[in-house]
Design an enzyme around this catalytic site. Structure first.
Site, short mmCIF file in Angstrom:
data_model
loop_
_atom_site.label_atom_id
_atom_site.label_comp_id
_atom_site.label_asym_id
_atom_site.label_seq_id
_atom_site.Cartn_x
_atom_site.Cartn_y
_atom_site.Cartn_z
N GLU A 160 -32.53 57.20 -7.36
CA GLU A 160 -33.28 56.82 -6.18
C GLU A 160 -35.02 56.73 -6.69
O GLU A 160 -35.85 57.80 -6.43
CB GLU A 160 -33.21 57.89 -5.34
N GLU A 319 -24.61 56.03 -1.85
CA GLU A 319 -24.37 57.33 -1.15
C GLU A 319 -24.45 57.08 0.27
O GLU A 319 -25.36 56.40 0.84
CB GLU A 319 -25.37 58.19 -1.89
#
Length: 685
Positions: A160, A319
């Site tokens: 991320e 995710e």
């Protein structure tokens, strides 16, 4: 290489492709005697891909240059024996405590000059050579050891980017920033011109005078801020590219890093359009805002963006959550059936896999209340039963893997520079939310059942019938020319308020708004009149406007609605201008749902949805490959829906005899034989 490489590695003799299904797996959080149980339960659930090692730097390198791969060897061998493939991370997201102690100067510094400490994650300056050397060395060690391991099918770099990698304003950022600026502008005079340094006595005479845009007494130079965002994104991309290059040299496995949808902003800048070009597989993380009553539409919009970043190719949902997260004010659990519905919604819109954070819910740490595939309460739970259901469902629809979403007739513009620019300070209305405005337009098409892509103003738009430009604040000459060509050749363009205001250097387009689009739109706006909080302005057939109004006039356009109240009463609010073979619409205020639907009726009346007559809470999305089509029908509403449909419903394994009956909250995936598109095909009861 692409997502197809992964889906084929996950297939078998009977199923050449398989959807990826699994989670982040963090075995290092648990005693080794639990690992075999993990493998057994993964097999029971149908898990075939797990991400391993994302936050394990401290255990893999207990001291500088000494690596301990024993535990990772053992878990990878167990996963391989269990038939579960691995997305192996290079573990560079969070340096360990010993590294921070040895290189404290490599910690990041905030815009206020505060050096952050150790104790969370991603605590490093991405400019620091100490970090880049250590990350490259760890990546090389992992690549050398595991490139040939048969369990690995995908490399995962970092985690991320931009989410917790704050822009670093430390002294070590100064020289890289100046080098970036020298490359962009060539000489100081070009920079002074671009930055408008004649304002507030900011002229630079030496490159060494330029610093990051740290906190100052009042507004910082806006072009400097915009360049800092561009530079920060590029600097992070340098980190990714250096580590990805090591991994690509080691094996043929594709490389990815997980994006975060619409999250990156001017203060956490990551230009995903540029980043996507460097990905072998585009992957994304997505988490619902639980209290948002239409969060399923936001999910659809984010999936559309991710598919667009992947240029229409299958992508990976890296995710999402099985139920509640841990970081919202009220972390509301997902209702029964929502887990399956969310996952299949991502699949419908182009994902070739659905992974979660994480496999086993943590017993300690900052995310211990974040849901997982295997919850704290174990297998006798709603979450586990729904995980099993999702595993069965993905196997039942495995034939869809590798297909692509049917071409969309509509594109919504999402230029990174434009977003970052409108998020800067000292604007006429500093509470305007460009992403929220984008979402309103996406929602109008969503409710109408019309598919949308996201594109940049300079992308090829020739395949679209309609293009929406919501708050396209930055407009370049190339963007203007591209939009003019689109409309001239027969396209329909909608431009909203606060568009085409500045160029790429944050300089106002002079002569009246909307700057270089005045001729295309046939309007000239002379002054902005932002509305007060909760103030509305009447627009006749287009309902009411909020947030914004403008004083202006038409030049060649026709007014479809004037402001009927307020300080700008009589000025045009909604206009249309014939331009070549197409039409260009201008919307000078924030429309409510009634107004959006009215505009949609004008620009999209001849665009048919995938299935006509479905209620607004039921979405239908088509995927296709080599002449075969599959229709996903997802009922987010509270009533059963019936629609005329022929084909084979894969989830239930039943042949449809001319009609699909879909209960509230359920999903159908239909291999199509024939579909009737007549108005009134569907109804709810």
């Amino acid at each position: 290489m692409s997502m197809e490489y992964v889906t084929r590695k996950l297939g078998d003799e009977t199923t050449p492709r398989a959807f990826a299904f699994g989670a982040d797996y963090n075995p290092e959080q648990w005693p080794e005697d639990i690992w075999e149980e993990d493998i057994r339960l993964m097999q029971e659930a149908g898990v075939n891909l797990v991400s391993v090692g994302i936050f394990s730097w401290a255990l893999l390198e207990p001291e500088e240059g000494r690596y301990d791969f024993g535990w990772l060897d053992r878990i990878l061998d167990l996963l391989h024996a269990g038939g579960i493939r691995v997305d192996l991370a290079n573990a560079t997201a969070s340096p360990p405590a010993w590294w921070v102690r040895k290189y404290p100067q490599a910690l990041p510094v905030t815009v206020d000059g505060v050096r952050l400490g150790f104790g969370s994650r991603q605590s490093f300056s991405h400019h620091a050579q100490e970090y880049r050397r250590a990350a490259a060395a760890l990546t090389q060690a992992i690549a050398d050891r595991y490139a040939g391991h048969p369990v690995v099918v995908l490399w995962h770099v970092h985690n991320e980017y931009g989410c917790h990698n704050i822009p670093d304003y430390s002294a070590q950022a100064e020289a890289p920033f100046r080098r970036w600026l020298q490359k962009r502008y060539g000489d100081l005079e070009e920079l002074n011109t671009a930055w408008g340094t004649a304002f507030w006595s900011q002229h630079y005479y030496d490159w060494e005078e330029i610093q990051p845009p740290r906190r100052s007494g009042t507004f910082i130079n806006p072009c400097q801020q915009l360049d800092w965002a561009r530079f920060t994104s590029d600097s992070l991309l340098e980190c990714f590219s250096a580590e990805a290059q090591i991994l690509r040299k080691a094996s043929p496995h594709p490389v990815t890093t997980n994006f975060m949808g619409f999250m990156p902003n001017v203060h956490q800048p990551t230009d995903y359009w540029r980043w996507a070009e460097e990905q072998d597989v585009v992957s994304n993380d997505h988490y619902l805002i639980a209290e948002d009553p239409r969060n399923f539409q936001e999910l659809a919009m984010t999936a559309d963006l991710t598919r667009s970043l992947a240029q229409g190719k299958p992508w990976l949902l890296m995710e999402h959550s099985t139920s509640a997260v841990n970081w919202q004010n009220r972390n509301i659990a997902k209702a029964p059936g929502e887990l399956l519905r969310n996952s299949l919604q991502h699949i419908a819109r182009g994902a070739d896999g659905a992974l979660f954070f994480q496999w086993r819910a943590s017993a300690a740490g900052g995310e211990k209340f974040h849901s997982a595939m295997l919850p704290h309460a174990g297998t006798d739970t709603k979450v586990w039963r729904e995980v099993l259901e999702l595993g069965r469902s993905l196997k039942a629809i495995a034939e869809v893997a590798g297909s692509t979403v049917a071409p969309a007739p509509v594109a919504i513009l999402h230029d990174t520079d434009s977003r970052w620019g409108r998020e800067l300070d000292s604007h006429p209305h500093n509470e305007l939310d460009g992403i929220a405005e984008t979402r309103r337009w996406h929602d109008a098409f969503y409710r109408a059942g019309i598919g949308t892509d996201f594109r940049r103003s300079t992308d090829d738009l020739s395949s679209y019938r309609v293009v929406i430009a919501p708050m396209q604040y930055v407009m370049t000459d190339a963007g203007r020319a591209n939009l003019e060509a689109f409309v001239h050749s027969g396209g329909r363009l909608v431009v909203t308020f606060f568009s085409a205001i500045v160029d790429q250097n944050e300089h106002i387009h002079l002569g009246g708004y909307p700057g270089p689009l005045r001729e295309l739109l046939g309007v000239r706006i002379e002054e902005f009149f932002p509305l007060r909080q909760d103030e509305t302005i009447e627009l006749g057939r287009f309902g009411q406007g909020r947030e914004w109004s403008e004083l202006g006039r038409t030049t060649t356009a026709r007014s479809l609605a004037d402001y009927l109240s307020g300080a700008v009463q009589g000025s045009p609010a909604v206009t249309v201008n014939d331009f070549g073979a197409g039409q260009a619409y201008y919307v000078g205020t924030q429309l409510n749902r009634e107004g959006l639907d009215e505009v949609l009726g004008l620009i999209g009346a001849d665009i048919a949805p995938a299935v006509s007559g479905l209620p607004a809470e039921v979405e239908a999305v088509k995927r296709m490959r080599e002449g075969q089509e599959w229709l996903f029908v997802i009922n987010h509403g509270t009533q059963q829906v019936e629609t005329a449909l022929n084909g084979f419903e894969l989830l239930s394994g039943t042949e449809l005899n001319g009609e699909l009956r879909l209960q509230a909250g359920r999903t159908a995936v239909v291999r199509l034989d024939k579909i009737r598109l007549d108005t009134g095909d569907a109804h709810a009861r």
